[in-house]
Design an enzyme around this catalytic site. Structure first.
Site, PDB file in Angstrom:
ATOM      1  N   HIS A  97      21.046  11.547 -21.894  1.00 45.02           N
ATOM      2  CA  HIS A  97      20.446  12.002 -23.155  1.00 45.02           C
ATOM      3  C   HIS A  97      19.530  13.218 -22.990  1.00 45.02           C
ATOM      4  O   HIS A  97      19.591  14.168 -23.761  1.00 45.02           O
ATOM      5  CB  HIS A  97      19.630  10.879 -23.796  1.00 45.02           C
ATOM      6  CG  HIS A  97      20.367   9.573 -23.880  1.00 45.02           C
ATOM      7  ND1 HIS A  97      21.692   9.514 -24.199  1.00 45.02           N
ATOM      8  CD2 HIS A  97      19.968   8.290 -23.692  1.00 45.02           C
ATOM      9  CE1 HIS A  97      22.078   8.240 -24.204  1.00 45.02           C
ATOM     10  NE2 HIS A  97      21.059   7.482 -23.894  1.00 45.02           N
ATOM     11  N   ASP A 122      27.583  10.003 -25.998  1.00 47.71           N
ATOM     12  CA  ASP A 122      26.172  10.068 -25.651  1.00 47.71           C
ATOM     13  C   ASP A 122      25.485   9.945 -26.999  1.00 47.71           C
ATOM     14  O   ASP A 122      25.514  10.887 -27.794  1.00 47.71           O
ATOM     15  CB  ASP A 122      25.833  11.403 -24.980  1.00 47.71           C
ATOM     16  CG  ASP A 122      24.378  11.439 -24.535  1.00 47.71           C
ATOM     17  OD1 ASP A 122      23.506  11.184 -25.385  1.00 47.71           O
ATOM     18  OD2 ASP A 122      24.111  11.701 -23.351  1.00 47.71           O
ATOM     19  N   HIS A 123      24.915   8.796 -27.284  1.00 44.31           N
ATOM     20  CA  HIS A 123      24.521   8.565 -28.681  1.00 44.31           C
ATOM     21  C   HIS A 123      23.416   9.523 -29.150  1.00 44.31           C
ATOM     22  O   HIS A 123      23.221   9.706 -30.332  1.00 44.31           O
ATOM     23  CB  HIS A 123      24.178   7.090 -28.940  1.00 44.31           C
ATOM     24  CG  HIS A 123      22.800   6.681 -28.522  1.00 44.31           C
ATOM     25  ND1 HIS A 123      22.487   6.346 -27.244  1.00 44.31           N
ATOM     26  CD2 HIS A 123      21.656   6.545 -29.223  1.00 44.31           C
ATOM     27  CE1 HIS A 123      21.208   6.030 -27.175  1.00 44.31           C
ATOM     28  NE2 HIS A 123      20.669   6.140 -28.365  1.00 44.31           N
ATOM     29  N   GLU A 163       9.335   5.153 -24.884  1.00 43.58           N
ATOM     30  CA  GLU A 163       9.708   3.928 -25.588  1.00 43.58           C
ATOM     31  C   GLU A 163       8.591   2.916 -25.411  1.00 43.58           C
ATOM     32  O   GLU A 163       7.932   2.908 -24.371  1.00 43.58           O
ATOM     33  CB  GLU A 163      10.992   3.350 -24.992  1.00 43.58           C
ATOM     34  CG  GLU A 163      12.213   4.178 -25.248  1.00 43.58           C
ATOM     35  CD  GLU A 163      13.454   3.478 -24.692  1.00 43.58           C
ATOM     36  OE1 GLU A 163      14.137   2.801 -25.457  1.00 43.58           O
ATOM     37  OE2 GLU A 163      13.699   3.608 -23.489  1.00 43.58           O
TER      38      GLU A 163
END
Ligand code: BG6
Length: 500
Positions: free
Chosen positions: A249, A186-187, A225
């Site tokens: 996230h 999960d970046h 975003e």
């Protein structure tokens, strides 16, 4: 931490993620001196390529490395490129595994990799199980005989489409690998500021005593975003903001805010607390709560800086009648001793005015108001944790306005990560890859964590998909979401829109 000699096998090596993220992250690790003495990367995918062609593609001619390579001499670059190898997997991933096995074995022997292999699956999730099975059939999933090396598997999101599919994926992987061998990326967990949530809470004595229902009024998390769905309309339209960002996230961030202090920084101790946190989020099951506490929206065409921006339904790969959300906002409660009755508000969206992720802890106002001259809308303390950009922490507190009387205003105590300029901050993939190379699973999602997150999200997805009365509100691209978005958060002063 020590990094053992090893081989990294990347499945899906001709894909975008490999060139865009993985190889640049590996290059940074190489440049930073983090590689073990002996290291090699074996790319595998369906495309037919030689080692040299692969090196050209992901190193010498890669647009994602261009700027970095300019600064280095040929010998340095060649040493990196020479660690890259390639093996094609034919037209389907099921065949050609014995060829792959031979290549792995010979690389191991030639380069002294000590039989340590990690398999990175940069592929659609439907291939996780078949690839694992093939690796297992070749005896590659556990070290055997004289070959005592480690075997690890790293998988990319999306990790499931629902609770049921996530369980199937987990079961599929666990047939061939032990949980300790599985690394679910999960970046967001690779981001410094996300890791710092735990450090802020558990290494200070000034926050944690207040970190509960007695002092916190509500918690707000915004992930915005500016981009739309870009070239991923096909994927996104089947997924939506709740699956794409919230289940993974954002619930990871929530778990770090909600969790109890672990008894140590040991990976399992941390995961145990995170799972408990995720399990204590109150499931929404009745239609009225689902209606009142969730909101979905979709960006519609608008003009930004004089340029027309497409609406979501006009995007390539998107169904013109799509109801998929590009905006999701959820209100929920956490049923435990610490958080009972504290509302959490979490929203995520594409095509907002700015790119930002932040957590805002809104503290309660003092029980007794001594000073009357205080802006009624701005009298609480706030702790703003900026995950990105302008990484840092801001505390808003009351100070006296100079002059007669006691007029109170909010002042800022503001810490910026950039002030620690001497520290080179690793990017998320770099950090996560290094951790996997060193066998540290702390920043990877454990199976039960992923499943607990889906268990909360599933009823919302079902309600959104099946209930005809659920509105999908339009919002002009480049704005902070549907006009009525503050309705969800009406028991406070509406959303904090960063930058406004
Ligand atoms: C990905 C999502 O996981 O995260 C994307 O699939 C999203 O849709 C991205 O754009 C956001 O990541 P970051 O690091 O830019 O906030």
């Amino acid at each position: 931490n020590k990094t053992s000699n090893q081989l990294l096998v990347i499945f899906g090596a001709s894909g975008d993620l490999t060139a865009r993220k993985l190889i640049p992250a590996l290059y940074n690790l190489y440049e930073g001196g983090h590689f073990p003495e002996n290291f090699a990367v074996l790319g595998a995918s369906r495309s037919d390529m030689s080692d040299e062609e692969f090196r050209k593609r992901v190193v010498y001619e890669s647009p994602f490395l261009k700027d970095k390579l300019k600064k280095k001499d040929d010998e340095f670059i060649k040493k990196f490129a020479d660690m890259m190898f390639y093996s094609d997997l034919g037209d389907d991933y099921d065949s050609e595994y014995s060829k792959l096995n031979k290549r792995i074995t010979s690389l191991n022997e030639e380069h002294g990799l000590d039989g340590n292999y990690s398999f990175y699956l940069s592929t659609p999730p439907s291939l996780f199980e078949p690839i694992s099975k093939n690796l297992s059939d070749q005896g590659l999933t556990k070290g055997s005989g004289t070959d005592k090396g480690f075997r690890r598997i790293i998988v990319e999101k999306p990790f499931g489409y629902s609770l049921e599919t996530a369980k199937e994926l987990n079961a599929g992987l666990q047939k061939y690998f032990k949980e300790k061998q599985i690394y679910r990326i999960d970046h967001y967990l690779g981001k410094e500021t996300v890791q710092n949530l735990m450090v802020t809470r558990f290494s200070n004595s000034i926050f944690e005593p207040l970190w509960n229902r007695n002092y916190i009024h509500h918690v707000e998390i915004t992930n915005a975003e500016t981009v739309g769905v870009e070239k991923r309309g096909g994927y996104y339209d089947k997924s939506g903001a709740l699956r794409d960002m919230f289940q993974s996230h954002l619930l990871q961030i929530v778990s770090l805010i909600v969790m109890e202090p672990p008894i140590s920084a040991d990976a399992d101790e941390i995961h145990n607390e995170k799972v408990k946190a995720l399990k204590s989020i109150r499931r929404m099951t009745d239609t009225q709560t689902l209606f009142d506490h969730t909101m979905k929206g979709q960006y519609v065409a608008s003009s930004i800086d004089g340029k027309r921006v497409k609406g979501y339904r006009e995007e390539e790969g998107v169904d013109p009648d799509s109801k998929t959300e590009t905006y999701a906002a959820i209100k929920f409660f956490v049923d435990n001793w610490r958080w009972k009755d504290v509302p959490f508000y979490v929203r995520t969206a594409k095509r907002m005015p700015t790119k930002v992720t932040e957590v805002v802890i809104h503290f309660k106002t003092p029980h007794h108001q001594v000073f009357k001259e205080q802006d009624i809308n701005n009298k609480d303390n706030k702790l703003v944790i900026r995950i990105q950009p302008d990484e840092g922490i801001l505390i808003k507190f009351g100070v006296k306005v100079p002059g007669q009387g006691f007029k109170v205003e909010r002042a800022n105590m503001d810490f910026y990560y950039s002030s620690l300029a001497d520290k080179n901050i690793m990017d998320a993939y770099e950090r996560l890859l290094l951790d996997a190379m060193q066998g540290d699973t702390t920043l990877y999602a454990r199976a039960d964590e992923v499943e607990a997150a889906w268990a909360f999200v599933d009823p919302i997805l079902e309600y959104w998909a099946n209930d005809k009365d659920v509105p999908t509100y339009g919002y002009p691209a480049g704005t902070w979401g549907p006009k009525n978005s503050d309705d969800l958060i009406e028991d406070s002063n509406g959303w904090r829109n960063p930058g406004e």
